[in-house]
Design a protein around this motif. Structure first.
Motif, PDB file in Angstrom:
ATOM      1  N   ALA A 125       0.925  -1.188   0.048  1.00 57.55           N
ATOM      2  CA  ALA A 125      -0.231   0.055   0.132  1.00 57.55           C
ATOM      3  C   ALA A 125       0.817   1.191  -0.093  1.00 57.55           C
ATOM      4  N   GLY A 126       1.991   1.259   0.565  1.00 58.97           N
ATOM      5  CA  GLY A 126       2.912   2.443   0.508  1.00 58.97           C
ATOM      6  C   GLY A 126       3.884   2.700  -0.770  1.00 58.97           C
ATOM      7  N   TRP A 127       3.623   1.806  -1.546  1.00 62.96           N
ATOM      8  CA  TRP A 127       4.682   1.853  -2.993  1.00 62.96           C
ATOM      9  C   TRP A 127       3.642   2.161  -4.134  1.00 62.96           C
ATOM     10  N   ASP A 128       4.137   3.367  -4.903  1.00 60.86           N
ATOM     11  CA  ASP A 128       3.496   3.776  -6.244  1.00 60.86           C
ATOM     12  C   ASP A 128       3.790   3.011  -7.427  1.00 60.86           C
ATOM     13  N   GLY A 129       4.826   2.073  -7.159  1.00 59.44           N
ATOM     14  CA  GLY A 129       5.191   1.264  -8.259  1.00 59.44           C
ATOM     15  C   GLY A 129       5.863   1.953  -9.413  1.00 59.44           C
ATOM     16  N   LEU A 130       6.445   3.042  -8.971  1.00 58.46           N
ATOM     17  CA  LEU A 130       7.447   3.984  -9.824  1.00 58.46           C
ATOM     18  C   LEU A 130       8.850   3.986  -9.466  1.00 58.46           C
ATOM     19  N   SER A 131       9.374   3.030  -8.710  1.00 58.56           N
ATOM     20  CA  SER A 131      10.625   3.032  -8.366  1.00 58.56           C
ATOM     21  C   SER A 131      11.246   1.531  -7.827  1.00 58.56           C
ATOM     22  N   GLU A 132      12.425   1.408  -7.801  1.00 55.74           N
ATOM     23  CA  GLU A 132      12.944   0.122  -7.677  1.00 55.74           C
ATOM     24  C   GLU A 132      12.556  -0.273  -6.139  1.00 55.74           C
ATOM     25  N   GLN A 133      12.584   0.726  -5.341  1.00 55.81           N
ATOM     26  CA  GLN A 133      12.737   0.515  -3.766  1.00 55.81           C
ATOM     27  C   GLN A 133      11.302   0.456  -3.530  1.00 55.81           C
ATOM     28  N   VAL A 134      10.883  -0.522  -2.821  1.00 61.42           N
ATOM     29  CA  VAL A 134       9.645  -1.004  -2.520  1.00 61.42           C
ATOM     30  C   VAL A 134       9.003  -1.005  -0.665  1.00 61.42           C
ATOM     31  N   PRO A 135       8.413   0.052  -0.253  1.00 55.13           N
ATOM     32  CA  PRO A 135       8.213  -0.211   0.951  1.00 55.13           C
ATOM     33  C   PRO A 135       7.085  -1.448   1.169  1.00 55.13           C
ATOM     34  N   ALA A 136       7.392  -2.135   2.214  1.00 56.09           N
ATOM     35  CA  ALA A 136       6.578  -3.405   2.495  1.00 56.09           C
ATOM     36  C   ALA A 136       6.544  -3.876   3.766  1.00 56.09           C
ATOM     37  N   GLU A 137       5.409  -4.667   3.979  1.00 52.88           N
ATOM     38  CA  GLU A 137       5.237  -5.063   5.031  1.00 52.88           C
ATOM     39  C   GLU A 137       5.128  -6.660   4.876  1.00 52.88           C
ATOM     40  N   GLY A 138       5.592  -7.614   5.846  1.00 55.23           N
ATOM     41  CA  GLY A 138       5.493  -9.091   5.440  1.00 55.23           C
ATOM     42  C   GLY A 138       6.352  -9.834   6.462  1.00 55.23           C
ATOM     43  N   THR A 139       6.798 -11.101   5.970  1.00 51.74           N
ATOM     44  CA  THR A 139       7.955 -11.832   6.308  1.00 51.74           C
ATOM     45  C   THR A 139       8.598 -12.274   5.239  1.00 51.74           C
ATOM     46  N   ALA A 140      10.242 -12.647   5.592  1.00 55.86           N
ATOM     47  CA  ALA A 140      10.876 -13.527   4.621  1.00 55.86           C
ATOM     48  C   ALA A 140      11.754 -14.326   5.543  1.00 55.86           C
ATOM     49  N   ILE A 141      12.388 -15.482   5.051  1.00 51.31           N
ATOM     50  CA  ILE A 141      12.783 -16.577   5.604  1.00 51.31           C
ATOM     51  C   ILE A 141      14.391 -16.642   5.087  1.00 51.31           C
ATOM     52  N   LEU A 142      15.329 -16.641   6.000  1.00 50.92           N
ATOM     53  CA  LEU A 142      16.532 -17.010   5.732  1.00 50.92           C
ATOM     54  C   LEU A 142      17.123 -18.459   5.934  1.00 50.92           C
ATOM     55  N   PHE A 143      18.036 -18.752   5.085  1.00 52.07           N
ATOM     56  CA  PHE A 143      18.300 -20.593   5.508  1.00 52.07           C
ATOM     57  C   PHE A 143      19.869 -20.122   6.008  1.00 52.07           C
ATOM     58  N   GLY A 144      20.385 -21.255   6.607  1.00 51.30           N
ATOM     59  CA  GLY A 144      21.919 -21.273   7.261  1.00 51.30           C
ATOM     60  C   GLY A 144      22.971 -20.817   6.378  1.00 51.30           C
ATOM     61  N   ARG A 145      22.444 -21.343   4.865  1.00 47.13           N
ATOM     62  CA  ARG A 145      23.706 -20.798   4.062  1.00 47.13           C
ATOM     63  C   ARG A 145      23.295 -19.808   3.364  1.00 47.13           C
ATOM     64  N   SER A 146      22.357 -18.777   3.823  1.00 44.66           N
ATOM     65  CA  SER A 146      22.025 -17.336   3.444  1.00 44.66           C
ATOM     66  C   SER A 146      23.010 -16.317   3.730  1.00 44.66           C
ATOM     67  N   VAL A 147      23.093 -15.177   3.404  1.00 47.31           N
ATOM     68  CA  VAL A 147      24.067 -14.241   3.414  1.00 47.31           C
ATOM     69  C   VAL A 147      23.231 -12.967   3.925  1.00 47.31           C
ATOM     70  N   VAL A 148      23.607 -12.365   5.133  1.00 50.28           N
ATOM     71  CA  VAL A 148      22.781 -11.454   5.597  1.00 50.28           C
ATOM     72  C   VAL A 148      23.724 -10.265   6.167  1.00 50.28           C
ATOM     73  N   GLY A 149      23.465  -9.196   6.292  1.00 48.33           N
ATOM     74  CA  GLY A 149      24.337  -7.969   6.735  1.00 48.33           C
ATOM     75  C   GLY A 149      23.635  -7.113   7.728  1.00 48.33           C
TER      76      GLY A 149
END
Length: 336
Positions: A125-149
């Motif tokens: 709802a907070g994104w107008d679809g006009l840019s690469e950066q997308v305000p969002a709410e939700g969940t994401a899952i990372l695995f043990g072999r994922s990379v995070v900073g």
């Protein structure tokens, strides 16, 4: 092996990146981490394809991103095959996760959204679809072999996300330049995010830098930044124009352009025995391989896979140490 196989719904037997559909259930396994999503960054090739398909209609772009995520359980553009990355806050860490994060850490995922189980809960709802950066709410899952900073305290989240999105490019360029003692580096798309960081990395590694950009506005911005020793205007899809723009062939050519059809120009612009690094997700690797063969070009071609040990810290250090790069990034974010 903590690589997320339990999340693959179809087809069976493939890794999460190659899967058509993932299980984005927010309940985590002992070796997983759940992220509370705050912002997505769609990769440039994916966003360009969506924007062109819908003729700049932001609402239609937003609807298609929601449809992709809802259908596939991840942001995996079926046309470009690419996704992006995200930032958020660590919500829960499984007891067997090897990732060095804790609940409450604000982080950026340094792995592609094409392999990250993702659930959107706010309809973007907070994104107008006009840019690469997308305000969002939700969940994401990372695995043990994922990379995070963990996000640095001295950078705005939007700026950190933009840098992390392309941090593999400057790190690999630095490695290749130093390993081959390359004297010259040509960057196709030198005025973009990955391109400007790559120019800075090549120069810091001791190479002379050449940039190829699309128009006068990009040329002027890059000239003001002072990141390239030479700047030429050419359409990266025109092999002869690229070759003429670069002039004396470069020891290393880096493709940072987010449109298809740039393979042959990069090959022509590279000296015999040199190296071409393809960082664009729009690259056709059959076109690159067969094109090099057809041109009798003795060049090494590398796929920029986005991961080099220490790549995030390397890119952030470039941003801090080279004010011109930071200025280019901030201007792009402001324009978006």
């Amino acid at each position: 092996m903590s690589i997320g196989l339990r999340r693959v719904i179809e087809p069976a037997g493939v890794l999460p990146q190659a899967a058509w559909k993932l299980d984005a259930d927010p309940r985590i396994a002992p070796d997983e981490v759940r992220i509370r999503v705050q912002r997505l960054n769609l990769d440039a090739a994916s966003y360009r394809q969506l924007a062109q398909k819908h003729a700049g209609d932001g609402a239609a772009v937003r609807a298609e991103v929601l449809e992709i995520v809802g259908t596939r359980g991840k942001m995996h553009n079926p046309v470009t095959g690419s996704g992006g990355m995200l930032i958020g806050v660590v919500d829960e860490v499984g007891p067997e996760s090897p990732l060095a994060v804790k609940p409450g850490d604000r982080v950026a995922t340094l792995v592609s959204l094409t392999l990250t189980p993702l659930r959107i809960t706010d309809g973007l709802a907070g994104w107008d679809g006009l840019s690469e950066q997308v305000p969002a709410e939700g969940t994401a899952i990372l695995f043990g072999r994922s990379v995070v900073g963990v996000l640095p305290d001295d950078l705005a989240p939007e700026l950190a996300l933009a840098v992390y999105d392309v941090c593999g490019a400057p790190a690999l360029t630095d490695r290749v330049v130093r390993a081959n003692r390359a004297a010259t580096v040509a960057v196709l798309g030198g005025a973009g995010k990955s391109g400007s960081l790559t120019l800075a990395a090549a120069r810091r590694a001791g190479a002379r830098t050449k940039a190829v950009v699309l128009n006068e506005a990009e040329r002027d911005a890059l000239r003001e930044a002072g990141l390239a020793d030479e700047i030429a205007i050419a359409d990266a899809r025109d092999p002869v124009a690229v070759s003429e723009a670069v002039g004396e062939p470069a020891d290393v050519t880096v493709v940072c352009v987010d449109v298809p059809g740039c393979e042959h120009g990069a090959i022509l612009a590279t000296a015999a025995g040199g190296t071409v690094i393809f960082f664009s997700m729009a690259t056709s690797f059959p076109a690159a391989a067969l094109g090099a063969e057809g041109l009798a070009a003795d060049v090494t071609m590398l796929v920029g896979n986005g991961f080099v040990p220490g790549h995030a810290d390397f890119a952030v250090d470039l941003l801090r140490q080279v004010p011109a790069v930071r200025a280019l990034f901030e201007a792009r974010i402001a324009a978006d």
